[in-house]
Design a protein around this motif. Structure first.
Motif, PDB file in Angstrom:
ATOM      1  N   UNK A 202      11.982   0.904  52.424  1.00 32.99           N
ATOM      2  CA  UNK A 202      11.689   0.222  51.178  1.00 32.99           C
ATOM      3  C   UNK A 202      10.529  -0.764  51.380  1.00 32.99           C
ATOM      4  N   UNK A 203       9.741  -1.040  50.322  1.00 31.27           N
ATOM      5  CA  UNK A 203       8.541  -1.878  50.470  1.00 31.27           C
ATOM      6  C   UNK A 203       8.864  -3.350  50.683  1.00 31.27           C
ATOM      7  N   UNK A 204       7.929  -4.043  51.363  1.00 28.57           N
ATOM      8  CA  UNK A 204       7.956  -5.502  51.523  1.00 28.57           C
ATOM      9  C   UNK A 204       6.767  -6.063  50.745  1.00 28.57           C
ATOM     10  N   UNK A 205       7.036  -6.714  49.629  1.00 29.80           N
ATOM     11  CA  UNK A 205       5.946  -7.262  48.804  1.00 29.80           C
ATOM     12  C   UNK A 205       5.573  -8.644  49.320  1.00 29.80           C
ATOM     13  N   UNK A 206       4.509  -8.714  50.107  1.00 28.27           N
ATOM     14  CA  UNK A 206       4.144  -9.981  50.755  1.00 28.27           C
ATOM     15  C   UNK A 206       3.047 -10.743  50.009  1.00 28.27           C
ATOM     16  N   UNK A 207       2.339 -10.131  49.085  1.00 27.17           N
ATOM     17  CA  UNK A 207       1.333 -10.789  48.235  1.00 27.17           C
ATOM     18  C   UNK A 207       0.401 -11.672  49.074  1.00 27.17           C
ATOM     19  N   UNK A 208      -0.604 -11.104  49.609  1.00 26.25           N
ATOM     20  CA  UNK A 208      -1.518 -11.812  50.513  1.00 26.25           C
ATOM     21  C   UNK A 208      -2.145 -13.036  49.850  1.00 26.25           C
ATOM     22  N   UNK A 211       2.200 -17.898  49.010  1.00 27.04           N
ATOM     23  CA  UNK A 211       3.577 -17.972  49.500  1.00 27.04           C
ATOM     24  C   UNK A 211       4.578 -17.539  48.427  1.00 27.04           C
ATOM     25  N   UNK A 212       4.065 -16.957  47.328  1.00 28.08           N
ATOM     26  CA  UNK A 212       4.947 -16.467  46.273  1.00 28.08           C
ATOM     27  C   UNK A 212       5.697 -15.213  46.721  1.00 28.08           C
ATOM     28  N   UNK A 213       6.808 -14.953  46.027  1.00 29.46           N
ATOM     29  CA  UNK A 213       7.639 -13.783  46.289  1.00 29.46           C
ATOM     30  C   UNK A 213       7.577 -12.817  45.107  1.00 29.46           C
ATOM     31  N   UNK A 214       7.957 -11.570  45.362  1.00 29.48           N
ATOM     32  CA  UNK A 214       8.131 -10.586  44.298  1.00 29.48           C
ATOM     33  C   UNK A 214       9.185  -9.584  44.755  1.00 29.48           C
ATOM     34  N   UNK A 243      17.360  -5.334  54.611  1.00 32.97           N
ATOM     35  CA  UNK A 243      16.314  -5.535  55.618  1.00 32.97           C
ATOM     36  C   UNK A 243      14.983  -5.868  54.952  1.00 32.97           C
ATOM     37  N   UNK A 244      14.677  -5.198  53.821  1.00 30.74           N
ATOM     38  CA  UNK A 244      13.422  -5.465  53.115  1.00 30.74           C
ATOM     39  C   UNK A 244      13.392  -6.884  52.560  1.00 30.74           C
ATOM     40  N   UNK A 245      14.507  -7.322  51.975  1.00 28.54           N
ATOM     41  CA  UNK A 245      14.588  -8.693  51.448  1.00 28.54           C
ATOM     42  C   UNK A 245      14.458  -9.707  52.579  1.00 28.54           C
ATOM     43  N   UNK A 246      15.201  -9.484  53.646  1.00 24.63           N
ATOM     44  CA  UNK A 246      15.224 -10.425  54.767  1.00 24.63           C
ATOM     45  C   UNK A 246      13.868 -10.505  55.457  1.00 24.63           C
ATOM     46  N   UNK A 247      13.228  -9.372  55.665  1.00 18.50           N
ATOM     47  CA  UNK A 247      11.896  -9.374  56.287  1.00 18.50           C
ATOM     48  C   UNK A 247      10.910 -10.199  55.474  1.00 18.50           C
ATOM     49  N   UNK A 248      10.951 -10.026  54.162  1.00 12.00           N
ATOM     50  CA  UNK A 248      10.048 -10.770  53.278  1.00 12.00           C
ATOM     51  C   UNK A 248      10.307 -12.270  53.367  1.00 12.00           C
ATOM     52  N   UNK A 249      11.572 -12.649  53.341  1.00 11.69           N
ATOM     53  CA  UNK A 249      11.928 -14.067  53.397  1.00 11.69           C
ATOM     54  C   UNK A 249      11.490 -14.692  54.714  1.00 11.69           C
ATOM     55  N   UNK A 250      11.778 -14.030  55.815  1.00 11.20           N
ATOM     56  CA  UNK A 250      11.416 -14.557  57.137  1.00 11.20           C
ATOM     57  C   UNK A 250       9.904 -14.692  57.255  1.00 11.20           C
ATOM     58  N   UNK A 251       9.172 -13.673  56.815  1.00  8.46           N
ATOM     59  CA  UNK A 251       7.709 -13.712  56.895  1.00  8.46           C
ATOM     60  C   UNK A 251       7.149 -14.894  56.117  1.00  8.46           C
ATOM     61  N   UNK A 252       7.627 -15.099  54.891  1.00 12.59           N
ATOM     62  CA  UNK A 252       7.123 -16.197  54.064  1.00 12.59           C
ATOM     63  C   UNK A 252       7.489 -17.567  54.646  1.00 12.59           C
ATOM     64  N   UNK A 253       8.682 -17.683  55.185  1.00 18.49           N
ATOM     65  CA  UNK A 253       9.074 -18.950  55.805  1.00 18.49           C
ATOM     66  C   UNK A 253       8.171 -19.291  56.989  1.00 18.49           C
ATOM     67  N   UNK A 254       7.883 -18.302  57.821  1.00 20.90           N
ATOM     68  CA  UNK A 254       7.031 -18.541  58.983  1.00 20.90           C
ATOM     69  C   UNK A 254       5.600 -18.831  58.566  1.00 20.90           C
ATOM     70  N   UNK A 255       5.117 -18.159  57.513  1.00 23.23           N
ATOM     71  CA  UNK A 255       3.783 -18.470  56.991  1.00 23.23           C
ATOM     72  C   UNK A 255       3.730 -19.922  56.508  1.00 23.23           C
ATOM     73  N   UNK A 256       4.761 -20.334  55.782  1.00 23.56           N
ATOM     74  CA  UNK A 256       4.794 -21.704  55.258  1.00 23.56           C
ATOM     75  C   UNK A 256       4.822 -22.714  56.396  1.00 23.56           C
ATOM     76  N   UNK A 257       5.629 -22.444  57.417  1.00 25.34           N
ATOM     77  CA  UNK A 257       5.715 -23.348  58.563  1.00 25.34           C
ATOM     78  C   UNK A 257       4.373 -23.464  59.270  1.00 25.34           C
TER      79      UNK A 257
END
Length: 335
Positions: A202-208, A211-214, A243-257
């Motif tokens: 399933x896709x991971x919408x990371x929106x380059x 730090x927004x989500x979709x 896994x798709x939801x969790x990957x997106x959340x972890x990625x955005x949190x680390x980007x924010x940090x």
């Protein structure tokens, strides 16, 4: 004016489908926390029915408050103030809690403090952890998926938000597609434990660049998969979706940090009770992760009492013109 005396706060939350009351001493000591859920009502419809929720709040708010007072061995004459969630949330539900709190404050001659529901979630980690500033906070629930830079109590900057569905909303809708019932989050989380998270890509919408989500595209991808595939493993779909939801959340949190040079993260809200997400967060290296216990992830009055105590001691109280608001940013003044 800041007060340094001991305090005893009765807190009330009726923002959605949980009727909750708590008694908090000095903002951190939870003497009682009562939550009356309405799952048996809303599970019949696959989601929260606002009118039914507000009617049930009307029936349960006084028994819930009474039980909270009894469990804490507190008399109304001992209270310092009454704190109530006044938004954001379902307006009919908020009206019940706010009206009750205003009447009780007037009858008891007690100060009234309107509390922002989002601020309650951000600060819920401080019921069990020492305050750490600054930190990055993610509030993730059925109605919200927002990232905040938290400089101190009362000082928040929104740095990311969902552009469509909240993560918890996506969980509930995917569970409905799979015929799993409501609320969908805990059901999917449980089934995902025995599924293969790599079974469906399933896709991971990371929106380059933001730090927004979709999550709407992910939800649509799950629907398309279910429409075009036979002999589906429900456990594999749940594990792959999670896994798709969790990957997106972890990625955005680390980007924010990394963006803000901060290594302390907090995650709160109903989806923060998700076991799969909690396990992933606890494996992050070089990051301090603050998680509330599960009973403080979903809507509860204890977190409202914590925030209410802070504003009470700052002398920032509301008056009887306090009105609830369905839509309210975390920086809005509830009073």
């Amino acid at each position: 004016m800041q007060l340094d005396t001991d305090s005893l706060i009765l807190a009330i939350d009726t923002s959605c489908d949980d009727t909750s009351a708590a008694v908090i001493r000095n903002g951190r000591s939870v003497l009682s926390s009562i939550v009356y859920g309405q799952g048996e009502i809303h599970s019949l419809y696959g989601g929260v029915v606002p009118e039914a929720a507000s009617r049930r709040h009307t029936e349960m708010i006084w028994p819930t408050v009474q039980l909270a007072m009894e469990k804490s061995n507190t008399e109304f004459s001992q209270l310092s103030a009454i704190a109530v969630c006044s938004g954001p949330g379902l307006i009919g539900c908020l009206i019940v809690g706010t009206s009750f709190a205003k009447a009780l404050a007037y009858a008891s001659n007690l100060p009234l403090i309107g509390v922002n529901h989002l601020e309650g979630h951000v600060c819920s980690v401080f019921l069990t952890h020492e305050s750490v500033f600054p930190h990055i906070s993610l509030v993730i629930s059925g109605g919200h998926t927002s990232l905040y830079l938290v400089q101190s109590m009362g000082a928040y900057e929104e740095i990311g938000r969902t552009r469509d569905d909240a993560a918890g909303e996506a969980y509930d809708k995917v569970a409905k597609m799979l015929g799993l019932g409501y609320p969908g989050g805990p059901i999917i989380d449980n089934l995902a434990k025995t599924g293969d998270p790599k079974a469906v890509n399933f896709p991971r919408a990371l929106i380059k660049g933001t730090l927004d989500f979709s999550f709407s595209g992910l939800k649509t991808s799950v629907r398309n998969y279910l429409l075009h595939n036979q002999n589906i493993s429900t456990e594999d779909v749940c594990a792959s979706f999670q896994a798709a939801v969790t990957d997106t959340i972890i990625t955005k949190l680390l980007w924010a940090a990394e963006t803000h040079g901060i290594n302390t993260l907090s995650v709160s809200g109903g989806v923060a009770a998700n076991e799969g997400l909690r396990q992933r967060l606890q494996t992050l290296k070089n990051m301090r992760v603050l998680l509330p216990p599960k009973e403080h992830c979903t809507d509860n009055a204890a977190m409202i009492g914590l925030v209410g105590d802070y504003y009470f001691k700052q002398g920032a109280v509301s008056d009887l013109t306090l009105n609830p608001k369905a839509c309210l940013s975390i920086t809005a003044n509830c009073g």
